[in-house]
Structures are given as structure tokens and as C-alpha cells.
Design a protein around this motif. Sequence first.
Motif, PDB file in Angstrom:
ATOM      1  N   TYR A 193       0.819  -1.219   0.000  1.00 38.58           N
ATOM      2  CA  TYR A 193       0.000   0.000   0.000  1.00 38.58           C
ATOM      3  C   TYR A 193       0.850   1.265   0.000  1.00 38.58           C
ATOM      4  N   LEU A 352     -13.324  -9.924   5.473  1.00 36.65           N
ATOM      5  CA  LEU A 352     -12.510  -9.115   4.563  1.00 36.65           C
ATOM      6  C   LEU A 352     -13.387  -8.523   3.456  1.00 36.65           C
ATOM      7  N   ARG A 353     -14.283  -9.357   2.923  1.00 29.98           N
ATOM      8  CA  ARG A 353     -15.169  -8.870   1.859  1.00 29.98           C
ATOM      9  C   ARG A 353     -16.058  -7.738   2.368  1.00 29.98           C
ATOM     10  N   GLU A 356     -13.963  -4.627   2.907  1.00 26.50           N
ATOM     11  CA  GLU A 356     -13.579  -4.019   1.616  1.00 26.50           C
ATOM     12  C   GLU A 356     -14.735  -3.180   1.064  1.00 26.50           C
ATOM     13  N   GLU A 357     -15.923  -3.746   1.191  1.00 24.10           N
ATOM     14  CA  GLU A 357     -17.117  -3.024   0.731  1.00 24.10           C
ATOM     15  C   GLU A 357     -17.286  -1.722   1.519  1.00 24.10           C
ATOM     16  N   GLY A 359     -14.930  -0.099   2.956  1.00 28.05           N
ATOM     17  CA  GLY A 359     -13.841   0.790   2.542  1.00 28.05           C
ATOM     18  C   GLY A 359     -14.167   1.518   1.248  1.00 28.05           C
ATOM     19  N   GLU A 360     -14.773   0.775   0.300  1.00 25.75           N
ATOM     20  CA  GLU A 360     -15.098   1.406  -0.997  1.00 25.75           C
ATOM     21  C   GLU A 360     -16.097   2.556  -0.827  1.00 25.75           C
ATOM     22  N   ASP A 367      -7.135   1.714   3.035  1.00 23.37           N
ATOM     23  CA  ASP A 367      -6.754   0.337   2.684  1.00 23.37           C
ATOM     24  C   ASP A 367      -7.419  -0.644   3.640  1.00 23.37           C
ATOM     25  N   VAL A 368      -7.813  -1.780   3.085  1.00 25.77           N
ATOM     26  CA  VAL A 368      -8.337  -2.884   3.895  1.00 25.77           C
ATOM     27  C   VAL A 368      -7.498  -4.099   3.527  1.00 25.77           C
ATOM     28  N   ARG A 369      -6.981  -4.807   4.516  1.00 31.27           N
ATOM     29  CA  ARG A 369      -6.133  -5.960   4.202  1.00 31.27           C
ATOM     30  C   ARG A 369      -6.309  -7.028   5.270  1.00 31.27           C
ATOM     31  N   VAL A 377      -7.809  -2.157   8.943  1.00 33.21           N
ATOM     32  CA  VAL A 377      -8.441  -1.096   8.168  1.00 33.21           C
ATOM     33  C   VAL A 377      -7.591   0.148   8.413  1.00 33.21           C
TER      34      VAL A 377
END
Length: 446
Positions: A193, A352-353, A356-357, A359-360, A367-369, A377
Motif C-alpha cells: 500500500y 474481509l469482503r 472491503e465493501e 472501505g469502498e 486500505d483494507v487488508r 483497516v
Amino acid sequence: MSKPVWVKDAPRIINPIPGPRAKELVARDERVMSPSYTRAEPIVATEGWGCYVRDIDGNVLLDLSSGMFVLNYGYSHPRLVRAVEHQLRKLTHFAGTDFYYEAQVELAERLVGITPGKFPKHVYLGNSGAEAVEAAFKCVRWHTRRPHMISFTGSFHGRTFGSMSLSGAETLHREDFAPLVPEVSFVPFPDPYRGPFENSSECIAHIRSRLKKDIPAERVAAVITEPIQGTAGYIIPPPDFYQMLKELCEENGWMFIADEIQSGLGRSGKMFAIEHWNVVPDIVCVAKALAGGIAPIGATIADAKVMNWEPGAHASTFGGNLVACAAAVEGLKILDEMDLVKRAAELGELALRRLEELGENSKIVGDVRGKGLLLAVELVKDKRKKNFAVEERNMLVREALNRGLIVFRGGKSAIRIAPPLTIDKREFELGLDIFEEALREVERRC
Ligand SMILES: Cc1ncc(COP(=O)(O)O)c(C=O)c1O
């Protein structure tokens, strides 16, 4: 131990934190305890169950940090409690460095069996993560008769002199404790990142270029790495990185030490995080979750050819004490019988999914990891510029806490989410709902 009544309708805040009794205890603490601890929030715990902890003012918190990444089996797992009670009734202490008992051997046999590599191994048992790292450090110097170590910027390996000297984390006040153990070189960690490298080859090329300048290859004993940097906020290097690093080690006769103190024992969705890279280390360090938070313990598991030191070279009175070993053996049985490694992988994937959503759709999530139940996060002030959103991150931790959720800081502006591997899906989803609500509140206020 059946579910206590206080867990009903958890999490629950009845007295904003710190409540009156917490304030009182914090004041007493400040008078007598060392001010060096990194107390983040004024949570004063009194009892725990599963992934819940009750504070001194009657608040019940959902803990998605596993008591600082220790409680992989949750608070007071009944099997762990029973195993320890049984051990306490039989024998509490025996001089494990001078004589023998079965619990140490059984634990070592299990650790040898679950660490990567099908070759004979030896196990050193200590009392903490830092001690596991110290043992690895001494062991590679002994074995190779070389003094130099390579470590990574951002890494955290502990706070004793040896482990601190190997740590690249900025927050350690290293300079105030000088002189540190000499002959440690730091190289930048490949952070997908934030860089500084575009890919693994650039990082390896950087190390190679340093060999010509300031790292004396023939004096290097080992490279030490956290496969996924923990304190730095779960930084996951690129998929080919550790294969390349291992090749470099083999080329130069360097040992490879994996510090799995935070990432090991199933948390990443593999038994050890380094397995995501298919690399077999010479030495693996574990601690934190090993005895499930019941007793302090750390272990250094090494290729038997590498851990070939003589009697007296290293030992510790309480290292591998009976109670800690009994808890650790039972914990490893739970890990196996409940298939918790697979569970961490599956729950982690779902979370995680979802993150991520989240985060978007967020203007402050940069960043999400994550791998398994090691999730982070990272907050930024501006998604393009990636500048650290430190106050926003601190606000988010606090907003979560105000709603009864414990999450932990990581790096400069990240949040680590690492629940017990035993958490049920519904509880985890509830925790993520609260996290989302807290994030929305921070966004609203920024
Ligand atoms: C990766 C890693 N190594 C070493 C340590 C030090 O462990 P301990 O605090 O048990 O000495 C920690 C603790 O956070 C850690 O996360």
C-alpha cells in the motif's frame, strides 16, 4: 463453565467508559504502576467469557482484539480452565531446566509437529514473545558464529535489549536506551500500500545493493521477519516475497527466523502465516496465544541442526512451567479438534469482503487488508494522497468503545481486528455492524 447471565444482551454500556470505579482504579494504578505501559483506553476488566469481557462498572464489551491477540480460544475457555485446575492439583512447579516433566515434552512434540518442515527440530521454552526472540537471536549467533542480523523497518519483536535491537518500529524509544545490541541492519519492508518498493524484486535488489555497502554478507547470522507485520498494522508483503528472501538467505548461509508471535497458531487462516508463502523457516517464534492467555509462555522452535547449543547456553527458571505447558497442550488440542485454522480462514474471508465493501464506500478508509482473522483497516485523510488519519483512527477506536466494542490500534493510522478464533459468525457480524456504525459517526464528524 456455562454462559454467565451478564453476557445476555451483550455488548452493553451502562456507564460511559471510564465509569466511576474505573476512574478510581486508574488513579490508583497511576500512583504505583510503571508509567511505561502503553495504556490505550481506560478499560478495567473484571471477568471474561467467550469473546466478551465485563468491566468494573458493569459494562460488557465485545472484544475483537482477543486481549491483544492472546485469547485465540476466547476468555476462560472451559477446557483450558479444567486442564490448568487439573495440573495445579497434581504439581505446580518443578525445575524444568534441571529435571524433567512430561508436559514440556508433550508441548514440544506438538510444536515440532505443527511448524513447517518435516525434519528433526528442537524447542526452547521461555516466558514471553521477547524471550522467544532472544532465544532465536542467541541461537543463530551460536550456531553460525556470525554476529550480524538483518531485520525490517516497522517490525516489532519485543522490548528486551536483544528483541528491541531487532525491532524497527518507530515507537520504541530505541535511542533513549542506547547502546543497543550492535550489528543489526534494517531494510525497508515491502508494503504493497505504501511502498517504498513496487514489488518483491525491488526489495531484494535493495538488500543486495546494501551487501556491497553496509551489510557484511559473510558476517550475517540471520534475517528475522514477522511474516505479516503486526504492530505496524498487518502489513502483508507480496505473494513472491518470502520465496525470494529465502533464496537470498540460502545463497549466503543466513538463517531465516519467522516471528509468528502475533500471526501464528492459526490466526492467519494457516497454522503459521509464513505458510501463505510456502517457505520453511529455520526458526519459528511463538508466544501470545500459545497458552490461550492462561499463563505466560513463549517457544522457539528450530531445525535441530541449528539449535545445537550446549547445556547452559540458554535456560530460564520458569520457561515452560507446568501450568503454562498444560494450558498450551490443551489449547493446541482445541485448535486441532475444533478445526480453528479453517474456521479463521473462512470467517476472515467473509469479514474481509465486508470490510472491503465498507472501505469502498468510505472517504477515510485508505486500505483494507487481511489474512484469516488478522484484519486491518487503515484510515487516511485523503485516499489519493494516503496521508495518515491519526486523530480519525483514534476517534474510531473510541467511538467503537462507546458502543461496547474493543478494536486495537496498529501502525500510524490503522485498526486491527483480530477476534478469538472461536467467535461465532453472528457475534462477529454484530461486532462488524458496530464497527461500521462507529466509522459512519467518525465520517460524519470529520
Ligand atoms: C510479532 C511480535 N513479536 C514479539 C512480541 C513481544 O512479545 P511479548 O510482549 O510477549 O514479549 C510481540 C508483542 O506484541 C509481537 O507482536
